[in-house]
Design an enzyme around this catalytic site. Structure first.
Site, PDB file in Angstrom:
ATOM      1  N   GLU A  37       9.964 -15.623  -2.462  1.00 54.18           N
ATOM      2  CA  GLU A  37      10.954 -15.024  -1.998  1.00 54.18           C
ATOM      3  C   GLU A  37      10.613 -13.880  -0.900  1.00 54.18           C
ATOM      4  O   GLU A  37       9.965 -12.929  -1.029  1.00 54.18           O
ATOM      5  CB  GLU A  37      11.609 -14.018  -3.156  1.00 54.18           C
ATOM      6  CG  GLU A  37      12.095 -15.070  -4.078  1.00 54.18           C
ATOM      7  CD  GLU A  37      13.495 -15.628  -4.013  1.00 54.18           C
ATOM      8  OE1 GLU A  37      13.907 -15.619  -2.753  1.00 54.18           O
ATOM      9  OE2 GLU A  37      13.977 -16.380  -4.849  1.00 54.18           O
ATOM     10  N   CYS A  51      16.350  -7.259   0.474  1.00 53.60           N
ATOM     11  CA  CYS A  51      15.891  -8.413   1.000  1.00 53.60           C
ATOM     12  C   CYS A  51      16.986  -9.011   1.724  1.00 53.60           C
ATOM     13  O   CYS A  51      17.086  -9.347   2.910  1.00 53.60           O
ATOM     14  CB  CYS A  51      15.272  -9.194   0.222  1.00 53.60           C
ATOM     15  SG  CYS A  51      16.152  -9.451  -1.342  1.00 53.60           S
TER      16      CYS A  51
HETATM   17  P1  NAD Z   1       4.361  -6.606   0.740  1.00 48.56           P
HETATM   18  O1  NAD Z   1       4.316  -8.078   1.138  1.00 48.56           O
HETATM   19  O2  NAD Z   1       3.593  -5.826   1.616  1.00 48.56           O
HETATM   20  O3  NAD Z   1       4.002  -6.375  -0.775  1.00 48.56           O
HETATM   21  C1  NAD Z   1       4.477  -7.246  -1.884  1.00 48.56           C
HETATM   22  C2  NAD Z   1       3.543  -7.329  -2.844  1.00 48.56           C
HETATM   23  O4  NAD Z   1       2.351  -8.155  -2.631  1.00 48.56           O
HETATM   24  C3  NAD Z   1       2.821  -5.749  -3.408  1.00 48.56           C
HETATM   25  O5  NAD Z   1       2.947  -5.812  -4.820  1.00 48.56           O
HETATM   26  C4  NAD Z   1       1.483  -5.870  -2.829  1.00 48.56           C
HETATM   27  O6  NAD Z   1       0.519  -5.266  -3.405  1.00 48.56           O
HETATM   28  C5  NAD Z   1       1.128  -7.365  -2.901  1.00 48.56           C
HETATM   29  N1  NAD Z   1       0.195  -7.892  -2.013  1.00 48.56           N
HETATM   30  C6  NAD Z   1      -0.193  -7.245  -0.632  1.00 48.56           C
HETATM   31  N2  NAD Z   1      -1.188  -8.230  -0.078  1.00 48.56           N
HETATM   32  C7  NAD Z   1      -1.209  -9.235  -1.190  1.00 48.56           C
HETATM   33  C8  NAD Z   1      -2.079 -10.227  -0.930  1.00 48.56           C
HETATM   34  N3  NAD Z   1      -2.758 -10.602   0.034  1.00 48.56           N
HETATM   35  N4  NAD Z   1      -1.974 -11.296  -2.052  1.00 48.56           N
HETATM   36  C9  NAD Z   1      -1.078 -11.031  -2.952  1.00 48.56           C
HETATM   37  N5  NAD Z   1      -0.424 -10.117  -3.038  1.00 48.56           N
HETATM   38  C10 NAD Z   1      -0.290  -8.963  -2.322  1.00 48.56           C
HETATM   39  O7  NAD Z   1       5.952  -6.341   0.767  1.00 48.56           O
HETATM   40  P2  NAD Z   1       6.763  -4.950   0.551  1.00 48.56           P
HETATM   41  O8  NAD Z   1       6.517  -4.184   1.803  1.00 48.56           O
HETATM   42  O9  NAD Z   1       6.498  -4.335  -0.584  1.00 48.56           O
HETATM   43  O10 NAD Z   1       8.335  -5.537   0.432  1.00 48.56           O
HETATM   44  C11 NAD Z   1       9.181  -5.601   1.644  1.00 48.56           C
HETATM   45  C12 NAD Z   1       9.379  -7.132   2.094  1.00 48.56           C
HETATM   46  O11 NAD Z   1       9.710  -7.957   0.818  1.00 48.56           O
HETATM   47  C13 NAD Z   1      10.314  -7.201   2.958  1.00 48.56           C
HETATM   48  O12 NAD Z   1      10.161  -8.197   4.043  1.00 48.56           O
HETATM   49  C14 NAD Z   1      11.611  -7.795   2.268  1.00 48.56           C
HETATM   50  O13 NAD Z   1      12.556  -8.638   2.974  1.00 48.56           O
HETATM   51  C15 NAD Z   1      10.713  -8.682   1.156  1.00 48.56           C
HETATM   52  N6  NAD Z   1      11.658  -8.961   0.077  1.00 48.56           N
HETATM   53  C16 NAD Z   1      12.089  -9.978  -0.202  1.00 48.56           C
HETATM   54  C17 NAD Z   1      12.978 -10.334  -1.301  1.00 48.56           C
HETATM   55  C18 NAD Z   1      13.543 -11.698  -1.612  1.00 48.56           C
HETATM   56  O14 NAD Z   1      14.321 -11.899  -2.610  1.00 48.56           O
HETATM   57  N7  NAD Z   1      13.466 -12.669  -0.569  1.00 48.56           N
HETATM   58  C19 NAD Z   1      13.149  -9.263  -1.958  1.00 48.56           C
HETATM   59  C20 NAD Z   1      12.859  -7.956  -1.797  1.00 48.56           C
HETATM   60  C21 NAD Z   1      11.993  -7.864  -0.741  1.00 48.56           C
END
Ligand code: NAD
Length: 469
Positions: A243, A277
């Site tokens: 997602e 999101c």
């Molecule tokens: P992010 O990708 O920076 O981090 C999300 C998670 O991934 C965190 O727990 C982080 O520690 C982890 N992470 C970071 N690098 C990683 C790697 N290399 N491998 C595995 N895990 C890793 O996202 P964010 O800034 O926390 O969230 C914001 C983004 O999320 C926005 O783009 C938003 O649109 C999206 N989002 C999407 C949905 C959906 O349902 N589609 C819902 C909420 C947020």
């Protein structure tokens, strides 16, 4: 307001051993989060693997009973959970925010327990008898973001557990305490090691997603991180539900009553102060009603108080972190420099705190400006004028994202026709962003693949097995 002190005491690291987490509105230290290392991961995965066969053997009925019992525990602790969430994430207690999010956690657990999943008889013609049933996958890594930390963690945890998998829940490094508290409450009723929290940084997320002991990754976060997880899955063949980011378009047809739709447009764009999101992130409005819609939205915006989340009057809060604040401020500055007209907001609300940015409506911008083309994930909405509907649809489809979208019209049939032409996982009509545990939700294009919720969501946490004969 309930006290979250007792809840916090159960989850924080001893002073001096963890990383400080601060109140998003005031900067006050809430406590230190424990942080696991990549070395701790092997042991946690071994525990989850060891617990999984017994959890699978418990069966659907008993697991559903436990999910309902966990929902009862959340309800009992709701005010303390909401207070902690409000402080760590920044979202107010009131409005569609912290209390709403905690309520959604118990509602989702109950709905997941209530979703029927019977074996399917595929062929029964006298010669062949083939039946399809979903078996547990094994161990699920659940990696969540900081915007709806508890609710999104539950979206990953509830169906995983229901299907007989054990789960390692890795919260965002920005909001670990909310997820640790939620997991602590769930673990009051779940058997040991069925749900293990994994607080830590991005490196821990990367190690989890590439670990050989993981069978599936449920990931919600940015498209950039999603791509890295896809690369990791080439090594361990973990199945993925991704997602990812959204840049949802809304198209307003010329027949709307601007004042009547303005409150729903407002919350579609600004729920959780825009850090959602599937929020409305680009609004295309027909020239006939453009000025009326902009004026009506501005009027609603002026009635929505922003400030410290613990103050009951507020329904909008700060940006959760400095980095997101800077992204929003930068995109608004760039839009101004490219001719955008600021209708409300347009500069930081520094009088409220360091990461507060007011509701900002930017009129007279168009595609090609960064505020339109890039995901702002905050309280700034570009409003784009159109005259030709085909052109508006083409522009809505013009980006490499497709989480949600919406069409606004008094004529539902006409709106549905437009909706069918939009490339997005969900197209809402006369609303934006509402999710429902019975209805599958997921993105297309750069917004990811796979769906959560409903029967389809449950199936994605199992392995299809055919019994033939
Ligand atoms: P992010 O990708 O920076 O981090 C999300 C998670 O991934 C965190 O727990 C982080 O520690 C982890 N992470 C970071 N690098 C990683 C790697 N290399 N491998 C595995 N895990 C890793 O996202 P964010 O800034 O926390 O969230 C914001 C983004 O999320 C926005 O783009 C938003 O649109 C999206 N989002 C999407 C949905 C959906 O349902 N589609 C819902 C909420 C947020």
């Amino acid at each position: 307001m309930a006290d979250s002190t007792e809840l916090l005491e159960r989850i924080v690291a001893p002073a001096g051993t963890g990383r400080e987490i601060r109140d998003a509105a005031t900067g006050e230290i809430l406590g230190e989060t424990p942080e696991l290392t990549v070395e701790d991961l092997d042991a946690a995965i071994a525990r989850a693997r060891a617990a999984q066969p017994e959890w699978a053997a418990v069966g659907h009925a008993k697991r559903c009973e436990l999910l309902n019992a966990a929902a009862d525990r959340i309800d009992a602790e709701a005010e303390a959970l909401a207070t902690l969430l409000s402080r760590e994430q920044g979202k107010p207690l009131n409005g569609p925010n912290a209390r709403f999010e905690v309520g959604a956690c118990s509602a989702w657990l109950r709905a997941t327990a209530a979703t029927p999943l019977e074996p399917e008889v595929l062929v029964d013609d006298g010669q062949t008898y083939a039946q399809l049933e979903y078996r547990p996958l094994g161990v699920v890594g659940a990696i969540s973001p900081w915007n709806w930390p508890m609710m999104i963690a539950i979206w990953q945890i509830a169906p995983s557990l229901r299907m007989g998998n054990t789960v390692l829940a890795k919260p965002s490094e920005y909001t670990p305490l909310s997820v640790l508290a939620l997991v602590a409450v769930l673990n009051e009723v779940l058997p040991a090691d069925v749900l293990i929290p994994l607080p830590g940084g991005r490196d821990l997320g990367a190690a989890l997603s590439s670990h050989a002991g993981i069978d599936k990754i449920m990931f919600t976060g940015s498209t950039a991180t999603g791509r890295k997880i896809i690369e990791s899955s080439a090594r361990n063949l973990a199945r993925l539900t991704l997602e990812l980011g959204g840049n949802d378009a809304g198209i307003v047809l010329p027949d709307v009553d601007a004042k009547a739709i303005a409150p729903d447009l407002f919350w579609g764009a600004f729920i959780n102060t825009g850090q959602t999101c599937a929020a409305l992130k680009r609004l295309y409005v027909h020239d006939d009603v453009y000025d009326d819609v902009v004026a009506a939205l501005a009027e609603v915006a002026q009635q929505m108080p922003m400030g410290n989340g613990l103050d009951e009057q507020n329904v909008l809060g700060p940006l959760q972190n400095r980095q997101q604040f800077e992204i929003v401020a930068d995109l608004v500055e760039d839009a101004k420099a490219h001719g955008g007209r600021i209708v409300t907001g347009g500069a930081p609300a520094s009088e409220l705190g360091e990461t507060f940015y007011p509701i900002t409506l930017v009129a007279d911008v168009s595609d090609g400006v960064r505020l339109v083309d890039e995901e702002q994930f905050g309280p700034a909405l570009p409003i784009i004028r159109y005259t030709d509907l085909d052109d508006a649809v083409e522009r809505a489809n013009g980006l490499d994202q497709g989480l949600g979208a919406s069409v606004w019209s008094g004529d539902r049939a006409a709106a549905r026709e437009v909706a069918a032409r939009i490339q997005a996982g969900t197209v809402w009509i006369n609303s934006h962003g509402g999710v429902d545990p019975r209805i599958p939700f997921g993105g297309v294009k750069g917004s990811g693949y796979g769906v959560e919720f409903g029967v389809e969501g449950l199936k994605s946490l199992g392995v299809p097995q055919i019994i033939n004969g």
